[in-house]
Write a protein that holds these residues in place. Structure first.
Motif, PDB file in Angstrom:
ATOM      1  N   GLN A   1      10.472  50.540  -6.195  1.00 33.82           N
ATOM      2  CA  GLN A   1       9.373  50.362  -7.151  1.00 33.82           C
ATOM      3  C   GLN A   1       8.760  48.970  -7.039  1.00 33.82           C
ATOM      4  OE1 GLN A   1      11.436  51.258 -10.751  1.00 33.82           O
ATOM      5  NE2 GLN A   1      11.290  53.475 -10.474  1.00 33.82           N
ATOM      6  N   ALA A   2       9.590  47.954  -6.868  1.00 29.42           N
ATOM      7  CA  ALA A   2       9.082  46.577  -6.737  1.00 29.42           C
ATOM      8  C   ALA A   2       8.267  46.427  -5.459  1.00 29.42           C
ATOM      9  CB  ALA A   2      10.244  45.587  -6.751  1.00 29.42           C
ATOM     10  N   ALA A   3       8.737  47.000  -4.362  1.00 30.83           N
ATOM     11  CA  ALA A   3       8.008  46.931  -3.092  1.00 30.83           C
ATOM     12  C   ALA A   3       6.663  47.654  -3.206  1.00 30.83           C
ATOM     13  CB  ALA A   3       8.845  47.538  -1.965  1.00 30.83           C
ATOM     14  N   GLU A   4       6.660  48.799  -3.840  1.00 34.14           N
ATOM     15  CA  GLU A   4       5.419  49.558  -4.033  1.00 34.14           C
ATOM     16  C   GLU A   4       4.422  48.755  -4.878  1.00 34.14           C
ATOM     17  OE1 GLU A   4       4.032  53.772  -6.073  1.00 34.14           O
ATOM     18  OE2 GLU A   4       6.131  53.497  -5.483  1.00 34.14           O
ATOM     19  N   TRP A   5       4.930  48.113  -5.932  1.00 39.80           N
ATOM     20  CA  TRP A   5       4.075  47.299  -6.801  1.00 39.80           C
ATOM     21  C   TRP A   5       3.444  46.142  -6.017  1.00 39.80           C
ATOM     22  CZ3 TRP A   5       4.563  42.232  -8.920  1.00 39.80           C
ATOM     23  CH2 TRP A   5       3.692  41.949  -9.966  1.00 39.80           C
ATOM     24  N   LEU A   6       4.251  45.440  -5.221  1.00 36.48           N
ATOM     25  CA  LEU A   6       3.726  44.332  -4.427  1.00 36.48           C
ATOM     26  C   LEU A   6       2.678  44.807  -3.424  1.00 36.48           C
ATOM     27  CD1 LEU A   6       6.927  42.223  -3.687  1.00 36.48           C
ATOM     28  CD2 LEU A   6       4.937  41.502  -5.004  1.00 36.48           C
ATOM     29  N   LEU A   7       2.955  45.911  -2.746  1.00 34.96           N
ATOM     30  CA  LEU A   7       2.005  46.435  -1.767  1.00 34.96           C
ATOM     31  C   LEU A   7       0.707  46.887  -2.425  1.00 34.96           C
ATOM     32  CD1 LEU A   7       4.465  48.430   0.499  1.00 34.96           C
ATOM     33  CD2 LEU A   7       3.201  46.341   1.115  1.00 34.96           C
ATOM     34  N   GLY A   8       0.770  47.241  -3.692  1.00 29.59           N
ATOM     35  CA  GLY A   8      -0.413  47.677  -4.424  1.00 29.59           C
ATOM     36  C   GLY A   8      -1.485  46.598  -4.545  1.00 29.59           C
ATOM     37  N   PHE A   9      -1.129  45.343  -4.319  1.00 28.71           N
ATOM     38  CA  PHE A   9      -2.113  44.265  -4.372  1.00 28.71           C
ATOM     39  C   PHE A   9      -2.959  44.215  -3.101  1.00 28.71           C
ATOM     40  CE2 PHE A   9       0.903  42.909  -7.593  1.00 28.71           C
ATOM     41  CZ  PHE A   9       0.051  42.543  -8.624  1.00 28.71           C
ATOM     42  N   GLY A  10      -2.529  44.917  -2.066  1.00 25.63           N
ATOM     43  CA  GLY A  10      -3.321  45.013  -0.846  1.00 25.63           C
ATOM     44  C   GLY A  10      -3.391  43.738  -0.020  1.00 25.63           C
ATOM     45  N   LYS A  11      -2.412  42.882  -0.135  1.00 24.01           N
ATOM     46  CA  LYS A  11      -2.396  41.639   0.642  1.00 24.01           C
ATOM     47  C   LYS A  11      -1.782  41.906   2.024  1.00 24.01           C
ATOM     48  CE  LYS A  11      -3.889  39.230  -2.870  1.00 24.01           C
ATOM     49  NZ  LYS A  11      -5.190  38.595  -2.896  1.00 24.01           N
ATOM     50  N   SER A  12      -2.108  41.042   2.973  1.00 28.19           N
ATOM     51  CA  SER A  12      -1.534  41.188   4.307  1.00 28.19           C
ATOM     52  C   SER A  12      -0.358  40.235   4.530  1.00 28.19           C
ATOM     53  CB  SER A  12      -2.595  40.966   5.381  1.00 28.19           C
ATOM     54  OG  SER A  12      -3.150  39.673   5.259  1.00 28.19           O
ATOM     55  N   GLU A  13      -0.227  39.200   3.681  1.00 28.39           N
ATOM     56  CA  GLU A  13       0.876  38.250   3.794  1.00 28.39           C
ATOM     57  C   GLU A  13       1.510  38.000   2.427  1.00 28.39           C
ATOM     58  OE1 GLU A  13       0.540  34.964   6.879  1.00 28.39           O
ATOM     59  OE2 GLU A  13      -1.528  35.172   6.180  1.00 28.39           O
ATOM     60  N   TYR A  14       2.826  37.987   2.411  1.00 26.78           N
ATOM     61  CA  TYR A  14       3.594  37.736   1.193  1.00 26.78           C
ATOM     62  C   TYR A  14       4.580  36.617   1.490  1.00 26.78           C
ATOM     63  CZ  TYR A  14       1.689  42.178  -0.383  1.00 26.78           C
ATOM     64  OH  TYR A  14       0.836  43.188  -0.735  1.00 26.78           O
ATOM     65  N   MET A  15       4.504  35.555   0.721  1.00 23.26           N
ATOM     66  CA  MET A  15       5.404  34.420   0.908  1.00 23.26           C
ATOM     67  C   MET A  15       6.488  34.477  -0.160  1.00 23.26           C
ATOM     68  SD  MET A  15       4.419  30.445   1.195  1.00 23.26           S
ATOM     69  CE  MET A  15       5.602  29.154   0.955  1.00 23.26           C
ATOM     70  N   PHE A  16       7.725  34.644   0.268  1.00 15.62           N
ATOM     71  CA  PHE A  16       8.873  34.776  -0.625  1.00 15.62           C
ATOM     72  C   PHE A  16       9.556  33.423  -0.780  1.00 15.62           C
ATOM     73  CE2 PHE A  16       8.116  39.010   0.876  1.00 15.62           C
ATOM     74  CZ  PHE A  16       8.460  39.830  -0.176  1.00 15.62           C
ATOM     75  N   LEU A  17       9.780  33.006  -2.037  1.00 13.28           N
ATOM     76  CA  LEU A  17      10.488  31.753  -2.290  1.00 13.28           C
ATOM     77  C   LEU A  17      11.994  31.950  -2.322  1.00 13.28           C
ATOM     78  CD1 LEU A  17       8.204  29.954  -4.881  1.00 13.28           C
ATOM     79  CD2 LEU A  17       8.053  30.054  -2.391  1.00 13.28           C
TER      80      LEU A  17
END
Length: 194
Positions: A49-65
């Motif tokens: 569910q968390a991965a689906e939510w993040l992908l829903g923003f439609g970004k091509s890059e995600y920076m994880f802290l």
């Protein structure tokens, strides 16, 4: 076993997934309870569910802290590898731990490592999103000290900053060694359980 140290190498979601499998053991509960909240629900479903939510923003890059290997792997699975992940490492992480992290990366050609204090070159608000993980204690976003420092360091990023809790507690509990994150820092917070 130092769970916070392990979380710095594989992420809170992966640690929680492993804890969920042995959560029925009184010994585990006793050892873990003071250092981090135990997950109360199936972590596999929460990760999806968390991965689906993040992908829903439609970004091509995600920076994880926090190196959320479980989330990155699930995002790759759901997106068909069209997402680039950047894992920011704390400057005080030792070389051996960095090596283990590099060896555990799910898809090395789509995941890059960035060491603090550097900024990614082509990471912009239009294509990128900052992902911060921890736990929710009531309405308080709680993070590990190095995550707190990284979040403050990268707070100048003008794009979306998402907070993703691996667990949500109804009460405002603060586990030993965790810090409350600045409430203005995340622009969006994923709330699933409450």
């Amino acid at each position: 076993m130092d769970l916070r140290k392990t979380a710095r190498e594989i992420g809170l979601f992966e640690v929680a997934r492993n804890l969920w499998k042995v959560a029925g053991s009184p010994d585990v509960i006793k050892k873990v309870d003071a250092s981090m909240p135990l997950p109360e629900a199936d972590m596999e479903a929460r990760i999806k569910q968390a991965a689906e939510w993040l992908l829903g923003f439609g970004k091509s890059e995600y920076m994880f802290l926090v190196p959320e290997l479980a989330l990155i792997q699930e995002m790759e699975k759901q997106s068909g590898s069209s997402v680039q992940a950047i894992v920011s490492l704390s400057s005080d992480l030792d070389d051996e731990a960095k090596g283990r992290l590099r060896n555990n990366l799910p898809c090395r050609e789509r995941v890059s490592i960035l060491e603090e204090p550097h900024f990614p070159r082509s990471f912009f608000p239009k294509n990128g999103m900052l992902v911060i993980s921890g736990y929710m204690g009531g309405d308080r976003a709680m993070v590990l000290p190095d995550t707190y420092r990284l979040a403050e360091h990268y707070s100048g990023f003008l794009g979306k900053k998402a907070f993703i809790p691996y667990v949500e507690l109804e009460s405002a509990v603060r586990s030993d060694g965790w810090l409350e994150m600045n409430q203005r820092l995340p622009s969006v917070v994923w709330r699933n359980g409450i």
